[in-house]
Design an enzyme around this catalytic site. Structure first.
Site, mmCIF file in Angstrom:
data_model
loop_
_atom_site.group_PDB
_atom_site.id
_atom_site.type_symbol
_atom_site.label_atom_id
_atom_site.label_comp_id
_atom_site.label_asym_id
_atom_site.label_seq_id
_atom_site.Cartn_x
_atom_site.Cartn_y
_atom_site.Cartn_z
ATOM 1 N N GLY A 1 0.827 -1.196 0.000
ATOM 2 C CA GLY A 1 0.000 0.000 0.000
ATOM 3 C C GLY A 1 0.870 1.258 0.000
ATOM 4 C CB CYS A 2 0.177 4.670 -1.231
ATOM 5 S SG CYS A 2 -1.470 4.894 -0.528
ATOM 6 C CE1 TYR A 3 -1.280 8.294 4.029
ATOM 7 C CE2 TYR A 3 -3.216 6.929 3.665
ATOM 8 C CZ TYR A 3 -2.643 8.175 3.814
ATOM 9 O OH TYR A 3 -3.432 9.294 3.765
#
Lengths: 346, 346, 346, 346
Positions: free
Chosen positions: A149-151
Site C-alpha cells: 500500500g502507498c502509506y
C-alpha cells in the site's frame, strides 16, 4: 519482450502503470481491461495517452488474458482481486496485485479490517509482499506479488532500519501520515470534490485505517519484534504525494550520527531511496512522478524522541512504480528500467 | 554523443531542460552554469535531481564552454543573452536561446517592446525562429536558434493554418491566453507568492505583453499577410500550462468540416500536435510534462466566428521541450528523442 | 422582521445565502428545505454553521411555506423552480429565484437552450430580471425576481455602459469568461473531482452555454439594440470567482478617458461596483466573500479594440449576495444590509 | 466608541484585523501604520478594502498614536514590538501585541529561542497571555496582552483539558501541526513562491519551532505540571488554516466517554470552541474566516493512546480574531462582537 496486461487500467494507478510500461523497452502491453469502459479507447479515457497508447480497452477476462501475458498487473478495488485469481491463472502467468487482497498473511486479519470475505485465501501462502528494498530475494522467485500500500511503503521504509537494529520501542511508534487526493482514487465522492477538499486539511479513518495491520505485519517481520503502531492518515490538498512523519522512542541513548549511520547501512546502495543530507527535510514535490523515496531523520534533544520523515509519490513508489520495480526483479532485468526519470518540478 | 551545456541552469526552464537532456541517449551534459549558485551542486538547488544529476554548477563563461560543447542552450533573462553571444562563439558551437533576444527580426521592434538595448543586433540575421513544425527546414542548418516564447508557441500553432490558407481576417484576431505561474519564473515577486495568486485569476500586461510582436511577426511571415492581434495574458492558479483561446473571423462562408480539414492538412503528420476529435476541448492537464500541443476548433453558427483552442505545457513545448526538439532537428537525429513521454496525470 | 425561507438550502448558493441571511439584522429565517437531507440539521451538512444555524432541514413544501414566509428564495436546479411556483404562492409571498427558470422572457428561447419544458410560462410576464444596478426601479415592486446568472451578472455589468451609450458594435462582442469550480455546484461529477480539475484549465460548452441568451436579452434591453455575443466559459482551478474579459469594437474614435467617463457616469454612485483606477486590473481575489463587482477598461491603441474586465464572487454578487440585495430593494430597506463585509483575503 | 490603532497594518494579520475592526460597531479606527507603505492608501495595498477602508497609512509613531488611541494592536515582526513599547505608552493606552515578544515569561527563554535581545524585559511582568478561554479573568484587567501564536492557540486549546485534569502524561505529548502558507507572512521567500509550495508538503523547523516553549509554558501553567512536548510544524498547500493532531498518553485507564466529558466540562459554554459530535473530525475548511476552534478526540483501543484534533483559521482565532476577542474582554463588551460570522465555505 515481456508481455504485460493491466486488469483495471482506468483507475489512477492503472493509468500511471500504463504510462510506465509503455515507455519500458522490454515490455509489450498486450491487454488493458476495464469494467466501466470496455470497448472504448484507453486514450479517450486518459487523453494524455492520445498518440501514445490508443489501444482499445478489453473485458476483464483474467483467465483468457493469463494465456497470452507473461505478467498480469491487477489494479482493482480490494475484495475483487481475490475473486479474479486462482491457481490456474498463476500457473499461466506471474501476477502483481496493486490492491490489498494478498498483503496480509492472516485471512482473519484481512477480513476484520476489510470487512469482506477473502475469496482465495488458499493463495495467501504463495504471495510475496513486494516491498522491493526489503524483500528483494523473495520477489525474485515469486509468482504472486502483493504490491504494498502507498502509506505502508512510505511508513515501513521510514521506520524499518531503526526497528530492525533494535534502537526503538516497537510499541511506541506514532505515524502521522499525509496524502494527496489521488490516494482516494478516481471514484466520485463528496470528499474529493474540488470545492470540498481544496484549501483544507483533515484527518480521516482515525485509528482504523487498513494500512495499519499491513505496516505492523511487515515491521514485525523485518524486526522480528511484535510491533504496534498509531497510524493517522490526513488528506492534503494536492494531487499526489505522501509524507510520513514518524515519532519514535529510542530504547537507549543514541546519537543522531549513529542513527544516521543505521539508515546509511541499509539504504546507501538502494537507488530509489535517497537518504538526505544534514537537516534537509523530505518534501513530496521532489518525488512526484518518480520512484524515489526521500528520507531523513532528526533527534529532539529536549524530549529524546527521534523524528523520521519519508516522502514518496503515492502513485509511483507507492503503487505503479513499485509494481514495475517488482516486475523488473521478477524477470531478472535491471531493477531501474523505465523508472529512472527525474521528478517533475515545478 | 552530443556535448550539451546549459547557461542559466537554475531557472525553471533550465532545470526542466536539464531533466530532458539527462535522459537523452545521445546527449552528454558537459556544463551547467549559474550566476547565483556557481560552486553548488545542481541537485542541492533542485533536489529532485539528487542521484540523477549531482554535478557542480559552473561560472557562466560562455566562450570557454563553447569550445567544449556541441550545443549551448541559453536560459537567461532577455537582454542578457544578446550580450553573451558573438560570432566567435557561434563558430565554435550551435546555440539555442530560450530567451527573447533573437526572436524579433527588427532591432527597433525589440528595443521598443523590451525597453532595453540589443547587444548583438548583427547576429539577428543568423537567427532562425525555432517553431519546429513551421520552420523545420531552416532549423536544420541553423547555428543560432531563437526558441519561441511560451505564449507565442501556443498562439501561433493554434492560429497559423487558418491564416496561411487565407480563411480568416488577419486584422481581427483576438487571443485570450491563460498561463500557469511558472511562466513568471523562479524569481521572487509578490504576484507569485502562494497567498497572492492561488484561488484567484487576473489579466496582466493588457495590450502590452512582449509576445505580441513575436506572434504577429511569425504569423505574418507564415501567411504572407500583415497580421495584427489583440493578445491578453491571464495568470491562472496552477503551476504549469498555457491555454490559448483564439477568436477568429472567417473571410467567407466556410463549414466546420472544411476548417478542420485545414488543420489536418498541416498537422496530421506532426507527432507533437494532436488535433482533437469532435468537440473535445484542449485541457492543459493532458499536456503537462509532455511536448504535445493539443488543438481543436469550433464554429459559433450564431455569430459566424471561429473559436480555436491550443494547450501546451509552457515549460516543455513552450520552452525546454521545444528547445530539445530544435536540437534534435539541428543534429539530424529523431526529432522525438527524449520527448516521447506521456503527460503526468493525475 | 422579514420572514425568509430558502428552498434548496444545501446547494452552494443556498448555503451561502443562509450565511448572509443569518447575519441580517432584519431577517428571521423561518425555513430551510432540502430534498436530499430533510430531517437532518443544516449544520450537519454544512459544519461551518455549527453553533450558528443548527435548525432542521424541512421537506420542500413551497405552498405551505409561502403562508409563513414574507420571501422565499428558490435555490433549485433549472426546470424545477418553474414547477414549484404558481400564482397562489406569489399571492402569499415574494419570490426570488436564484435559478434560470424566470430569466428569459421567451418560453421558446428557454426551451431551446435549456432543453426542457417550462412549467409555468404564464408567470414569465410577472418576473423581473434582478440585476440590481440596472433594474432597481422594477425590482422595488416585483413579486417574482429572477436573480441573474453568475456569468450573466459579471458580463452585463462589464459591457452594458458602453453598449447603452452606443459606443460599441452590438454584434461584435467577445466575452471570454473564467469561473471557479463552485459554479458547477455541489453535485458529483468527474469534472469537479479534485484530481481532474486542479492544476488545469479548459473551455467548456463552447458556443452553447445557457447564459448566452440571458446576456444578450438583457444587453439588448438595456441598449435598445439587438445584441449578439460570443460567450466562452472556462473552468479555473479555484473555488470561487468569475473574471470576464470582454473584447469590444468601438463604432467611432473614442479616447480611453471618454470611455472611462462613461463607466463612471453609470457606476460612480453604485456601492457594489468598484470602477478601478488607472491600469489596475480586476482580480477575483479582491471580491471573494463580498458583493462587489470590480471593473476596469483598457484600449489597445494598435488594434483599436476596447478590453473591459469584470470580477465577482460567483456565489455572492453572482448568486446569493445579489439575491439578498434584491430582497433589500423589494422590502425597501438599505440595499447594503448584511452585504457590507470586506472580501476575505488572503 | 473604542478608538483603535493598528501598528503594522499591511502584514496579513494586520489586514485581517483591519477587516474585523472596520465592521465592529463599537470601534473607530484612528490609525493604521506601515513602515513600507506610509503615505499610501490602505486600500491600494489591500484592494479588497476599496470602498470600505480607504484611509492613508501613517508613519509608525507609537507614542504619538498612544495619545489618541484607546487600544493599540501591534502586528509587527518579533524583536520589533519590544522596542516600540514602554511604560509611558502603556500608561496612555491598552496594548495587544500579536507578535511573540511578550508571550514568554522568561527573558532568557525568549532570547534563546528567538536569538535576539528583548528590548523591554521590564514589561514582561505586566503582560497577560491572551488565550481568552483560559485566561479571561486576567485579560479583563490587563493593559498589555500578548496575543498567543497561531500554532500555540490550536495546540493549547486541544490539549489543555486533559492535562489540567491529570489524565495524560505531561512528558509524552506529540503535536504534529499543519499550517497554511499565510502563517509564513507576506514577505517574499522562495519557500512561499506558488510553484515551490503548491502541490507539496514538508515539515520545517523540526524540534526547533519557537511556539514550542510558548505551548509548554502555558500548558505547564494551566496544569501546574512541568510539560515537555514534541512539536513539529508542516507546511500545507492552502492559504489559511491550522490543524493540530495531538498524540497523548493516558496515565490510567479511561474511557472515551470520560475523556469527552472532560472536554465538555471546559468548553461547553465557550462560544468559540466547538467540541464536535461522535467521530466528526475537525477540518480547517469549517473554520476559515471565523473565530471558531473545532475540536474532537479519539481513542485508539489497540495502543491505548488518545488522539485529539483542533482546527482553526490561523489568521482569525490564531491571530486577529483572538486579538479582537481580547479587546472585547478588556473593554468589557460582548466577547463575540464582530466575531460572529460563519466560516466562508466553499
Amino acid at each position: 519482450m515481456i508481455k504485460a496486461a493491466i486488469i483495471g487500467a482506468t483507475g489512477y494507478s492503472g493509468a500511471v502503470l500504463a504510462g510506465i510500461l509503455s515507455s519500458h523497452n522490454d515490455v509489450e502491453i498486450v491487454s488493458l481491461t476495464s469494467k466501466s469502459y470496455a470497448g472504448k479507447k484507453f486514450s479517450d479515457i486518459y487523453k494524455n495517452f492520445k498518440g501514445i497508447l490508443d489501444v482499445e480497452l478489453e473485458e476483464q477476462d483474467v483467465l483468457k488474458i493469463s494465456k497470452k501475458a507473461d505478467v498480469i498487473f491487477l489494479a482493482l478495488p480490494h475484495g475483487i482481486a481475490s475473486g479474479e485469481i486462482n491457481k490456474e491463472i498463476l500457473s499461466n502467468t506471474k501476477v502483481i496485485d496493486l490492491g490489498a487482497d494478498f498483503r496480509l498473511k492472516e485471512k482473519d486479519v484481512y477480513e476484520t479490517w476489510y470487512k469482506t470475505q477473502h475469496l482465495s485465501a488458499d493463495l495467501l501462502d504463495n504471495a510475496v509482499y513486494g516491498l522491493c528494498e526489503w524483500e528483494r530475494e523473495k520477489i525474485k522467485n515469486a509468482s504472486l506479488v502483493a504490491n504494498p500500500g502507498c502509506y505502508a511503503t512510505a511508513s515501513i521504509l521510514t521506520v524499518a532500519p531503526l526497528l530492525k537494529e533494535g534502537v526503538i520501542d516497537a510499541n511506541d511508534i506514532i505515524i502521522d501520515a499525509k496524502s494527496g487526493v489521488s490516494g482516494a482514487g478516481r471514484g466520485l465522492d463528496l470528499g474529493t470534490h474540488y470545492c470540498e477538499c481544496s484549501e483544507s486539511i483533515k484527518a480521516y479513518k482515525v485509528a482504523s485505517h487498513r494500512h495499519t495491520p499491513e505496516i505492523e505485519q511487515e515491521l514485525s517481520f523485518i524486526s522480528n519484534k511484535n510491533t504496534l503502531i498509531n497510524f493517522t492518515p490526513h488528506l492534503i490538498p494536492m494531487k499526489r504525494g505522501i509524507l510520513v512523519s514518524a515519532y519514535l522512542k529510542p530504547l537507549f541513548n543514541i546519537s543522531l550520527d549513529e542513527i544516521k549511520n543505521i539508515y546509511k547501512k541499509y539504504y546507501q546502495n538502494e537507488h530509489f531511496i535517497r537518504f538526505l543530507s544534514g537537516t534537509d527535510v523530505p518534501e513530496t514535490r521532489w518525488t512526484i512522478g518518480s520512484n524515489f523515496c526521500d528520507i531523513n531523520v532528526f533527534k529532539d534533544d529536549r524530549t529524546g524522541r527521534i523524528i523520521a520523515f519519508g516522502a514518496i509519490d503515492n502513485l509511483v513508489k507507492g503503487a505503479s512504480g513499485q509494481a514495475v520495480q517488482n516486475m523488473n526483479i521478477m524477470f531478472n532485468i535491471d531493477e531501474k528500467k523505465s523508472l529512472e526519470n527525474v521528478a517533475v518540478f515545478p
